[in-house]
Write an enzyme that holds these catalytic residues in place. Structure first.
Site, PDB file in Angstrom:
ATOM      1  N   CYS A   1      -2.923  14.075 -14.964  1.00  0.00           N
ATOM      2  CA  CYS A   1      -3.801  15.235 -15.115  1.00  0.00           C
ATOM      3  C   CYS A   1      -5.153  14.922 -14.497  1.00  0.00           C
ATOM      4  CB  CYS A   1      -3.962  15.576 -16.593  1.00  0.00           C
ATOM      5  SG  CYS A   1      -4.992  17.040 -16.854  1.00  0.00           S
TER       6      CYS A   1
ATOM      7  N   ASN B   1       3.573  -6.861  13.457  1.00  0.00           N
ATOM      8  CA  ASN B   1       3.104  -5.522  13.832  1.00  0.00           C
ATOM      9  C   ASN B   1       3.253  -5.373  15.340  1.00  0.00           C
ATOM     10  OD1 ASN B   1       1.421  -3.178  14.357  1.00  0.00           O
ATOM     11  ND2 ASN B   1       0.441  -3.546  12.373  1.00  0.00           N
TER      12      ASN B   1
ATOM     13  N   HIS C   1      -1.493   1.431  -4.264  1.00  0.00           N
ATOM     14  CA  HIS C   1      -1.980   2.803  -4.092  1.00  0.00           C
ATOM     15  C   HIS C   1      -1.193   3.831  -4.897  1.00  0.00           C
ATOM     16  CE1 HIS C   1      -4.012   1.709   0.018  1.00  0.00           C
ATOM     17  NE2 HIS C   1      -4.640   1.210  -1.022  1.00  0.00           N
TER      18      HIS C   1
ATOM     19  N   GLN D   1       0.839  -1.198   0.000  1.00  0.00           N
ATOM     20  CA  GLN D   1       0.000   0.000   0.000  1.00  0.00           C
ATOM     21  C   GLN D   1       0.876   1.250   0.000  1.00  0.00           C
ATOM     22  OE1 GLN D   1      -3.428  -0.675   3.059  1.00  0.00           O
ATOM     23  NE2 GLN D   1      -1.829  -2.170   3.507  1.00  0.00           N
TER      24      GLN D   1
ATOM     25  N   SER E   1       9.023  -4.652  11.970  1.00  0.00           N
ATOM     26  CA  SER E   1       9.374  -5.429  10.781  1.00  0.00           C
ATOM     27  C   SER E   1      10.894  -5.506  10.582  1.00  0.00           C
ATOM     28  CB  SER E   1       8.677  -4.865   9.543  1.00  0.00           C
ATOM     29  OG  SER E   1       8.721  -3.470   9.530  1.00  0.00           O
TER      30      SER E   1
HETATM   31  N1  APR Z   1       7.069  -2.294  12.090  1.00  0.00           N
HETATM   32  C1  APR Z   1       5.888  -2.891  11.795  1.00  0.00           C
HETATM   33  N2  APR Z   1       4.700  -2.282  11.949  1.00  0.00           N
HETATM   34  C2  APR Z   1       4.684  -1.025  12.429  1.00  0.00           C
HETATM   35  C3  APR Z   1       5.866  -0.343  12.773  1.00  0.00           C
HETATM   36  C4  APR Z   1       7.109  -1.030  12.591  1.00  0.00           C
HETATM   37  N3  APR Z   1       8.279  -0.442  12.878  1.00  0.00           N
HETATM   38  N4  APR Z   1       5.526   0.899  13.220  1.00  0.00           N
HETATM   39  C5  APR Z   1       4.191   0.984  13.151  1.00  0.00           C
HETATM   40  N5  APR Z   1       3.660  -0.171  12.680  1.00  0.00           N
HETATM   41  C6  APR Z   1       2.259  -0.518  12.425  1.00  0.00           C
HETATM   42  C7  APR Z   1       1.251   0.232  13.257  1.00  0.00           C
HETATM   43  O1  APR Z   1       1.014  -0.467  14.493  1.00  0.00           O
HETATM   44  C8  APR Z   1       0.018   0.215  12.350  1.00  0.00           C
HETATM   45  O2  APR Z   1      -0.769  -0.936  12.575  1.00  0.00           O
HETATM   46  O3  APR Z   1       1.996  -0.137  11.095  1.00  0.00           O
HETATM   47  C9  APR Z   1       0.608   0.141  10.939  1.00  0.00           C
HETATM   48  C10 APR Z   1       0.464   1.421  10.125  1.00  0.00           C
HETATM   49  O4  APR Z   1      -0.890   1.616   9.870  1.00  0.00           O
HETATM   50  P1  APR Z   1      -1.437   2.845   9.009  1.00  0.00           P
HETATM   51  O5  APR Z   1      -0.795   4.108   9.458  1.00  0.00           O
HETATM   52  O6  APR Z   1      -2.917   2.762   9.050  1.00  0.00           O
HETATM   53  O7  APR Z   1      -0.870   2.540   7.535  1.00  0.00           O
HETATM   54  P2  APR Z   1      -1.478   1.624   6.379  1.00  0.00           P
HETATM   55  O8  APR Z   1      -2.095   0.394   6.949  1.00  0.00           O
HETATM   56  O9  APR Z   1      -0.401   1.469   5.381  1.00  0.00           O
HETATM   57  O10 APR Z   1      -2.618   2.548   5.794  1.00  0.00           O
HETATM   58  C11 APR Z   1      -3.303   2.128   4.647  1.00  0.00           C
HETATM   59  O11 APR Z   1      -4.302   4.278   4.321  1.00  0.00           O
HETATM   60  O12 APR Z   1      -3.999   6.578   4.338  1.00  0.00           O
HETATM   61  C12 APR Z   1      -4.129   5.463   3.547  1.00  0.00           C
HETATM   62  O13 APR Z   1      -3.403   5.179   1.341  1.00  0.00           O
HETATM   63  C13 APR Z   1      -2.920   5.278   2.667  1.00  0.00           C
HETATM   64  O14 APR Z   1      -1.802   3.264   2.010  1.00  0.00           O
HETATM   65  C14 APR Z   1      -2.362   3.955   3.120  1.00  0.00           C
HETATM   66  C15 APR Z   1      -3.574   3.244   3.691  1.00  0.00           C
END
Ligand code: APR
Length: 241
Positions: free
Chosen positions: A124, A209, A116, A98, A227
């Site tokens: 455009c 996570n 994404h 993502q 990770s």
């Molecule tokens: N290692 C692993 N996981 C981690 C770490 C780390 N160092 N730090 C944070 N996290 C976890 C958090 O606990 C959380 O569950 O990563 C996750 C990040 O979640 P989001 O911020 O919601 O990101 P994501 O899931 O990629 O969001 C999805 O939302 O805003 C839109 O398009 C955007 O692609 C994005 C989508």
């Protein structure tokens, strides 16, 4: 050992599909969206990532992307990205991400589907023009040759994923023996349905996570660690076998 219980099973994992999100790049210095990181100049990042917010204030949304782009360009892949790239020596690996930061590719992964879009792509808002950003724009918002506003070629809330990419993602998920879900809160659809496609193939689901997510209870194994710490250890199982 975080993955001790998998030691005897790794020969069964021929096709390994990763589903990754912002958390996998957190240790490269790129903020996540949700939680305390999800703020930019006191704006809620979630509220900027829509076409309405863009038309409301294209300059502001472009400032957000320009800042993110320069942060991403100065970032390097971390041990998590690198471990996934290295795993290609031992298994058939696909990354469904993502993230728009390109760090999986920078780490050397050769089979990455960007669900994404990408921080380097623009299109455009009106005509069919699309391209990669070559140099910084001198105007904000940048304009297309046709006179209309250019936008980042990313998927905002309420928009569909690029259809060809999504179809391929489903096929890969459906063929996986193991799906590792790393660094995503799994709250955004349709990416959060990928584990269901993997389950249809009786794949094992592993979540990496530090925090619990909406789908933690559906996982076969949950690793509550970052990770960059967990994934190299996972790959080391293949080296000793
Ligand atoms: N290692 C692993 N996981 C981690 C770490 C780390 N160092 N730090 C944070 N996290 C976890 C958090 O606990 C959380 O569950 O990563 C996750 C990040 O979640 P989001 O911020 O919601 O990101 P994501 O899931 O990629 O969001 C999805 O939302 O805003 C839109 O398009 C955007 O692609 C994005 C989508």
């Amino acid at each position: 050992m975080m993955f001790e219980s998998l030691k005897d099973q790794i020969k069964n994992f021929q096709k390994i599909v990763f589903v990754t999100g912002a958390g996998i790049s957190q240790e490269s210095g790129i903020p996540t969206f949700r939680g305390k990181d999800g703020l930019w100049r006191n704006y809620d990042a979630m509220k900027l990532a829509t076409i309405d917010a863009f038309y409301d204030n294209p300059r502001l949304v472009w400032e957000w992307y320009n800042e993110r782009r320069s942060n991403i360009f100065s970032a390097s892949p971390n041990d998590g990205h690198k471990a996934i790239a290295e795993l290609e020596k031992f298994a058939d690996v696909v990354v469904l991400t993502q993230n728009i930061d390109g760090l999986h590719q920078k780490a050397g992964s050769t089979n990455v589907l960007e669900l994404h879009g990408s921080i380097v792509k623009i299109k455009c808002t009106v005509c069919d023009f699309h391209n990669e950003i070559m140099t910084e724009f001198s105007e904000n918002p940048p304009l297309c040759k046709c006179g209309n506003i250019l936008r980042p070629d990313v998927v905002w809330f309420g928009e569909s994923l690029p259809q060809d990419v999504w179809e391929k993602a489903i096929i890969h998920a459906n063929q996986s023996d193991l799906m590792i879900i790393a660094g995503t809160s799994l709250v955004v659809s349709p990416a959060n349905t990928l584990p269901i496609y993997a389950k249809q193939n009786n794949a094992m689901l592993i979540e990496v996570n530090p925090e619990k997510t909406e789908m933690s209870s559906e996982m076969d194994v949950t690793i509550r660690n970052t990770s960059a710490k967990a994934l190299p250890e996972f790959v080391s199982l293949f080296k000793t076998n």
